[in-house]
Design an enzyme around this catalytic site. Sequence first.
Site, PDB file in Angstrom:
ATOM      1  N   HIS A 128       0.815  -1.221   0.000  1.00 10.11           N
ATOM      2  CA  HIS A 128       0.000   0.000   0.000  1.00 10.11           C
ATOM      3  C   HIS A 128       0.849   1.272   0.000  1.00 10.11           C
ATOM      4  CE1 HIS A 128       0.428  -0.334   4.506  1.00 10.11           C
ATOM      5  NE2 HIS A 128       0.527   0.980   4.392  1.00 10.11           N
ATOM      6  N   ASP A 158       0.180  -7.753   1.435  1.00  8.48           N
ATOM      7  CA  ASP A 158       0.520  -6.334   1.511  1.00  8.48           C
ATOM      8  C   ASP A 158       2.026  -6.119   1.554  1.00  8.48           C
ATOM      9  OD1 ASP A 158       0.047  -3.608   1.536  1.00  8.48           O
ATOM     10  OD2 ASP A 158      -0.069  -3.500   3.728  1.00  8.48           O
ATOM     11  N   GLY A 230       3.312   6.589   8.277  1.00 10.25           N
ATOM     12  CA  GLY A 230       4.672   6.793   7.777  1.00 10.25           C
ATOM     13  C   GLY A 230       5.611   5.679   8.196  1.00 10.25           C
ATOM     14  N   ASN A 231       5.222   4.911   9.241  1.00 12.94           N
ATOM     15  CA  ASN A 231       6.011   3.757   9.665  1.00 12.94           C
ATOM     16  C   ASN A 231       5.794   2.548   8.757  1.00 12.94           C
ATOM     17  OD1 ASN A 231       5.883   4.943  12.846  1.00 12.94           O
ATOM     18  ND2 ASN A 231       7.731   3.881  12.227  1.00 12.94           N
ATOM     19  N   SER A 232       4.739   2.563   7.949  1.00  3.56           N
ATOM     20  CA  SER A 232       4.423   1.409   7.106  1.00  3.56           C
ATOM     21  C   SER A 232       5.616   1.025   6.242  1.00  3.56           C
ATOM     22  CB  SER A 232       3.226   1.722   6.204  1.00  3.56           C
ATOM     23  OG  SER A 232       2.057   1.881   6.960  1.00  3.56           O
ATOM     24  N   GLY A 288      -9.468 -24.848  -5.059  1.00  2.00           N
ATOM     25  CA  GLY A 288     -10.823 -24.476  -5.462  1.00  2.00           C
ATOM     26  C   GLY A 288     -11.898 -24.827  -4.459  1.00  2.00           C
ATOM     27  N   VAL A 289     -11.761 -24.355  -3.235  1.00  6.39           N
ATOM     28  CA  VAL A 289     -12.791 -24.591  -2.222  1.00  6.39           C
ATOM     29  C   VAL A 289     -13.057 -23.311  -1.446  1.00  6.39           C
ATOM     30  CG1 VAL A 289     -12.252 -27.041  -1.939  1.00  6.39           C
ATOM     31  CG2 VAL A 289     -11.114 -25.345  -0.485  1.00  6.39           C
TER      32      VAL A 289
END
Length: 384
Positions: A128, A158, A230-232, A288-289
């Site tokens: 992000h 992420d 800003g720490n991300s 596929g479940v």
Amino acid sequence: MRRLWLLFAQTVTIALALYLVYYAVKPDFGRTRPATVQQLGTPAQPAATIEAAPVSSANSFRAAAGRAMPAVVNILTSKAVQRKHPLMRDPYFKRFFGDPQEEEDDDQNSLGSGVIVSPDGYILTNNHVVEAADDIEVVLADARKAKAKVVGTDPETDLAVIKIDLDKLPVITLGHVDQAKVGDVVLAIGNPFGVGQTVTMGIISALGRNNLHINHFENFIQTDAAINFGNSGGALVDTNGNLLGINSAIYSQTGGSVGIGFAIPVSTAKSVMESILKDGHVVRGWIGVESQEITPELAQSFGLQRDSGAIIAGVVRNGPADKAGMKPGDILLSVDGKSVKDTNDMINLIAQLQPGGKSTMRVLRKSRETDLVINVGKRPPPRK
């Protein structure tokens, strides 16, 4: 005779008292002192100074901070935003002249953090932070700057990998998150609110946090070290300066830190990075479940004597699980011998499977356990 003796004693006593008083007022009486030269306004003798005791390294984390801080960078991103002329809002104008292209460009700037994990210039950060950015600039702790390019992203965790081209880059050491325990001291390093590189301290509050609905794949380290906007993408390190996680999110109703922060474990970040560098994207297994948690109500309705496992709520037609004979209502108990505790556990175990390979999965169906051999497929990309 007695009266004369008393008079004599009183006279001697008074004389001694007067001598003592005079001596107290003039202590240098009868003594000679060498002449001294004294500057105006300064004492004859300097006052004694008290020096602070040196800081004990046992009570400081400066060594850990000093090792990790050079490898933590600030990331500045910009995104071009096109603005429409106010006349574009007039429906009559649109009716006669249509909807022409936007006329003016503007830049929106945002900031985050990242961690240099390779001398070749590869940097781990959050997806992000760099998502949809048109321009990315990296600022190192030594004030050097460089343009960065996106190598690959993984929205489901992420995480993102970007790259810069500079020489003599500081590189962080990857830690062993599997050895971390609740209560261990950790440091969070990043650039909160753009004030500059900052170090905060806390402890590991919890491990393996999931079901937070932040990412699709969740296995967070929870910490009370202050993490803010800003720490991300910044580093969560141990007391030796080794990387334990990538700071990713906080729980807050105000936007500021309230002591509940989350970091992606370095084991997950390393796996994602290696997959991106190898294939350009993250490759995960898929059968596929759709699954559902086992609740006390469901356990009672199904007559289950257990509260672990994941109920198969749906099966994709002609998908790997469907072709292997898995049916809605089955309870997945294990994947290649590894127990399935809940839905999140099932998702992570299946994602780790190699597409194109085979996997043995044990299911509970009508009180009977059955092994199914499934040809693992490739997980489709997430919908944007």
